[in-house]
Scaffold this motif. Structure first.
Motif, PDB file in Angstrom:
ATOM      1  N   PRO A  49       0.826  -1.213   0.000  1.00  0.00           N
ATOM      2  CA  PRO A  49       0.000   0.000   0.000  1.00  0.00           C
ATOM      3  C   PRO A  49       0.859   1.261   0.000  1.00  0.00           C
ATOM      4  O   PRO A  49       2.039   1.223   0.338  1.00  0.00           O
ATOM      5  CB  PRO A  49      -0.780  -0.115   1.310  1.00  0.00           C
ATOM      6  N   PHE A  50       0.243   2.342  -0.400  1.00  0.00           N
ATOM      7  CA  PHE A  50       0.866   3.656  -0.201  1.00  0.00           C
ATOM      8  C   PHE A  50      -0.182   4.552   0.433  1.00  0.00           C
ATOM      9  O   PHE A  50      -1.382   4.322   0.294  1.00  0.00           O
ATOM     10  CB  PHE A  50       1.440   4.236  -1.499  1.00  0.00           C
ATOM     11  N   ILE A  51       0.274   5.552   1.158  1.00  0.00           N
ATOM     12  CA  ILE A  51      -0.623   6.409   1.929  1.00  0.00           C
ATOM     13  C   ILE A  51      -0.416   7.855   1.493  1.00  0.00           C
ATOM     14  O   ILE A  51       0.712   8.317   1.352  1.00  0.00           O
ATOM     15  CB  ILE A  51      -0.342   6.272   3.441  1.00  0.00           C
ATOM     16  N   VAL A  63      -5.548  13.334   8.043  1.00  0.00           N
ATOM     17  CA  VAL A  63      -6.457  12.476   7.275  1.00  0.00           C
ATOM     18  C   VAL A  63      -5.556  11.620   6.390  1.00  0.00           C
ATOM     19  O   VAL A  63      -4.665  12.147   5.729  1.00  0.00           O
ATOM     20  CB  VAL A  63      -7.420  13.304   6.395  1.00  0.00           C
ATOM     21  N   GLU A  64      -5.770  10.317   6.418  1.00  0.00           N
ATOM     22  CA  GLU A  64      -4.950   9.418   5.628  1.00  0.00           C
ATOM     23  C   GLU A  64      -5.810   8.602   4.684  1.00  0.00           C
ATOM     24  O   GLU A  64      -6.847   8.083   5.080  1.00  0.00           O
ATOM     25  CB  GLU A  64      -4.176   8.439   6.526  1.00  0.00           C
ATOM     26  N   GLY A  65      -5.361   8.496   3.458  1.00  0.00           N
ATOM     27  CA  GLY A  65      -5.982   7.609   2.488  1.00  0.00           C
ATOM     28  C   GLY A  65      -4.975   6.526   2.141  1.00  0.00           C
ATOM     29  O   GLY A  65      -3.829   6.834   1.799  1.00  0.00           O
ATOM     30  N   GLU A  66      -5.377   5.276   2.280  1.00  0.00           N
ATOM     31  CA  GLU A  66      -4.489   4.161   1.954  1.00  0.00           C
ATOM     32  C   GLU A  66      -4.944   3.560   0.635  1.00  0.00           C
ATOM     33  O   GLU A  66      -6.123   3.259   0.460  1.00  0.00           O
ATOM     34  CB  GLU A  66      -4.529   3.116   3.060  1.00  0.00           C
ATOM     35  N   TYR A  67      -4.005   3.382  -0.275  1.00  0.00           N
ATOM     36  CA  TYR A  67      -4.293   2.921  -1.624  1.00  0.00           C
ATOM     37  C   TYR A  67      -3.423   1.722  -1.977  1.00  0.00           C
ATOM     38  O   TYR A  67      -2.321   1.571  -1.442  1.00  0.00           O
ATOM     39  CB  TYR A  67      -4.017   4.039  -2.640  1.00  0.00           C
ATOM     40  N   MET A  68      -3.912   0.914  -2.908  1.00  0.00           N
ATOM     41  CA  MET A  68      -3.144  -0.195  -3.473  1.00  0.00           C
ATOM     42  C   MET A  68      -3.390  -0.220  -4.973  1.00  0.00           C
ATOM     43  O   MET A  68      -4.414   0.272  -5.443  1.00  0.00           O
ATOM     44  CB  MET A  68      -3.571  -1.530  -2.876  1.00  0.00           C
ATOM     45  N   GLY A  71      -4.778  -4.514 -10.911  1.00  0.00           N
ATOM     46  CA  GLY A  71      -5.309  -4.481 -12.275  1.00  0.00           C
ATOM     47  C   GLY A  71      -5.016  -3.191 -13.008  1.00  0.00           C
ATOM     48  O   GLY A  71      -5.801  -2.771 -13.852  1.00  0.00           O
ATOM     49  N   GLY A  72      -3.917  -2.540 -12.674  1.00  0.00           N
ATOM     50  CA  GLY A  72      -3.540  -1.306 -13.343  1.00  0.00           C
ATOM     51  C   GLY A  72      -4.258  -0.070 -12.841  1.00  0.00           C
ATOM     52  O   GLY A  72      -4.042   1.025 -13.343  1.00  0.00           O
ATOM     53  N   ARG A  73      -5.109  -0.227 -11.849  1.00  0.00           N
ATOM     54  CA  ARG A  73      -5.850   0.904 -11.292  1.00  0.00           C
ATOM     55  C   ARG A  73      -5.423   1.135  -9.849  1.00  0.00           C
ATOM     56  O   ARG A  73      -4.991   0.217  -9.166  1.00  0.00           O
ATOM     57  CB  ARG A  73      -7.351   0.634 -11.356  1.00  0.00           C
ATOM     58  N   ILE A  74      -5.573   2.367  -9.400  1.00  0.00           N
ATOM     59  CA  ILE A  74      -5.306   2.708  -8.006  1.00  0.00           C
ATOM     60  C   ILE A  74      -6.622   2.543  -7.259  1.00  0.00           C
ATOM     61  O   ILE A  74      -7.624   3.164  -7.610  1.00  0.00           O
ATOM     62  CB  ILE A  74      -4.776   4.148  -7.876  1.00  0.00           C
ATOM     63  N   ARG A  75      -6.618   1.698  -6.260  1.00  0.00           N
ATOM     64  CA  ARG A  75      -7.838   1.419  -5.490  1.00  0.00           C
ATOM     65  C   ARG A  75      -7.686   1.927  -4.067  1.00  0.00           C
ATOM     66  O   ARG A  75      -6.704   1.644  -3.405  1.00  0.00           O
ATOM     67  CB  ARG A  75      -8.123  -0.074  -5.495  1.00  0.00           C
ATOM     68  N   GLN A  76      -8.689   2.708  -3.651  1.00  0.00           N
ATOM     69  CA  GLN A  76      -8.665   3.215  -2.282  1.00  0.00           C
ATOM     70  C   GLN A  76      -9.097   2.089  -1.354  1.00  0.00           C
ATOM     71  O   GLN A  76     -10.197   1.562  -1.470  1.00  0.00           O
ATOM     72  CB  GLN A  76      -9.576   4.420  -2.109  1.00  0.00           C
ATOM     73  N   TRP A  77      -8.215   1.732  -0.449  1.00  0.00           N
ATOM     74  CA  TRP A  77      -8.480   0.637   0.470  1.00  0.00           C
ATOM     75  C   TRP A  77      -9.153   1.157   1.745  1.00  0.00           C
ATOM     76  O   TRP A  77     -10.107   0.581   2.236  1.00  0.00           O
ATOM     77  CB  TRP A  77      -7.162  -0.066   0.814  1.00  0.00           C
ATOM     78  N   ILE A 133       5.328   5.475   1.470  1.00  0.00           N
ATOM     79  CA  ILE A 133       5.399   4.242   0.697  1.00  0.00           C
ATOM     80  C   ILE A 133       6.571   3.411   1.209  1.00  0.00           C
ATOM     81  O   ILE A 133       7.688   3.913   1.301  1.00  0.00           O
ATOM     82  CB  ILE A 133       5.494   4.536  -0.817  1.00  0.00           C
ATOM     83  N   ASP A 134       6.268   2.201   1.599  1.00  0.00           N
ATOM     84  CA  ASP A 134       7.277   1.255   2.094  1.00  0.00           C
ATOM     85  C   ASP A 134       8.105   1.862   3.219  1.00  0.00           C
ATOM     86  O   ASP A 134       9.327   1.725   3.268  1.00  0.00           O
ATOM     87  CB  ASP A 134       8.167   0.793   0.937  1.00  0.00           C
ATOM     88  N   GLY A 135       7.436   2.573   4.137  1.00  0.00           N
ATOM     89  CA  GLY A 135       8.102   3.165   5.288  1.00  0.00           C
ATOM     90  C   GLY A 135       8.785   4.498   5.037  1.00  0.00           C
ATOM     91  O   GLY A 135       9.197   5.177   5.973  1.00  0.00           O
ATOM     92  N   GLU A 136       8.891   4.898   3.780  1.00  0.00           N
ATOM     93  CA  GLU A 136       9.536   6.171   3.442  1.00  0.00           C
ATOM     94  C   GLU A 136       8.482   7.279   3.399  1.00  0.00           C
ATOM     95  O   GLU A 136       7.453   7.140   2.749  1.00  0.00           O
ATOM     96  CB  GLU A 136      10.220   6.063   2.076  1.00  0.00           C
ATOM     97  N   GLU A 137       8.746   8.369   4.111  1.00  0.00           N
ATOM     98  CA  GLU A 137       7.837   9.517   4.124  1.00  0.00           C
ATOM     99  C   GLU A 137       8.394  10.600   3.205  1.00  0.00           C
ATOM    100  O   GLU A 137       9.488  11.105   3.442  1.00  0.00           O
ATOM    101  CB  GLU A 137       7.662  10.059   5.537  1.00  0.00           C
ATOM    102  N   ILE A 138       7.631  10.925   2.177  1.00  0.00           N
ATOM    103  CA  ILE A 138       8.046  11.963   1.228  1.00  0.00           C
ATOM    104  C   ILE A 138       7.186  13.194   1.504  1.00  0.00           C
ATOM    105  O   ILE A 138       5.965  13.144   1.359  1.00  0.00           O
ATOM    106  CB  ILE A 138       7.880  11.469  -0.224  1.00  0.00           C
TER     107      ILE A 138
END
Length: 167
Positions: A49-51, A63-68, A71-77, A133-138
């Motif tokens: 996932p990425f947040i 406010v956090e949105g978690e996505y994955m 199928g080539g699309r970004i899905r809000q989890w 993403i993967d523990g890295e905060e940008i």
């Protein structure tokens, strides 16, 4: 004779393996500035996932949105909030559920999916947008204050990604 044949098979196997690794497609999270210039590109293994996090302008809470990517699309989890005020989600969407918690209230599911996300970045005073993403905060708000970013998942091989950066 048999040793030479075995060595050749082993060499062909390793060369085939290297070729496979270079050409197997994988997903990348590609972030571009509004006019198309690439800002960031991160490898995105399946299921990682990425947040996207921001500070709500009225509530001054995260406010956090978690996505994955699937199928080539970004899905809000999931979307996580600390309160229900000022337009923040208070109930689950169709096919979703609301999960109250001690620190966060989460809205999970609902099936929202996107080909791309147009994302407005604030600054250090409003928004304080971040990509995790993967523990890295940008800190997007420091790198691209006041900009509009286009976030999308692209399927590309390592070799293709390398060649696209060269040309």
């Amino acid at each position: 004779m048999m040793k030479t044949f075995s060595k050749r098979i082993l060499v062909v196997f390793f060369l085939s393996f290297i070729l496979f690794i270079l050409t197997v497609p994988s997903y990348y999270l590609k972030i571009s500035l509004e006019w198309g210039e690439e800002a960031c590109c991160k490898s995105l293994p399946p299921g990682l996932p990425f947040i996207l996090r921001f500070i709500h302008s009225v509530e001054q809470t995260p406010v956090e949105g978690e996505y994955m990517v699937a199928g080539g699309r970004i899905r809000q989890w999931e979307e996580r909030v600390r309160s229900h005020n000022a337009g923040l989600p208070a109930e689950a969407p169709l096919n979703g559920r609301f999960i109250p918690g001690k620190d966060w209230m989460a809205v999970r599911g609902g099936g929202a999916s996107f080909i791309s996300i147009r994302y407005r970045v604030g600054d250090s005073c409003s928004g304080r947008n971040m990509l995790i993403i993967d523990g890295e905060e940008i800190e997007l708000f420091r790198l691209y204050p006041g900009r509009i970013l286009l976030i999308r998942a692209e399927k590309m091989s390592f070799a293709g990604r390398l060649l696209s950066r060269l040309f």
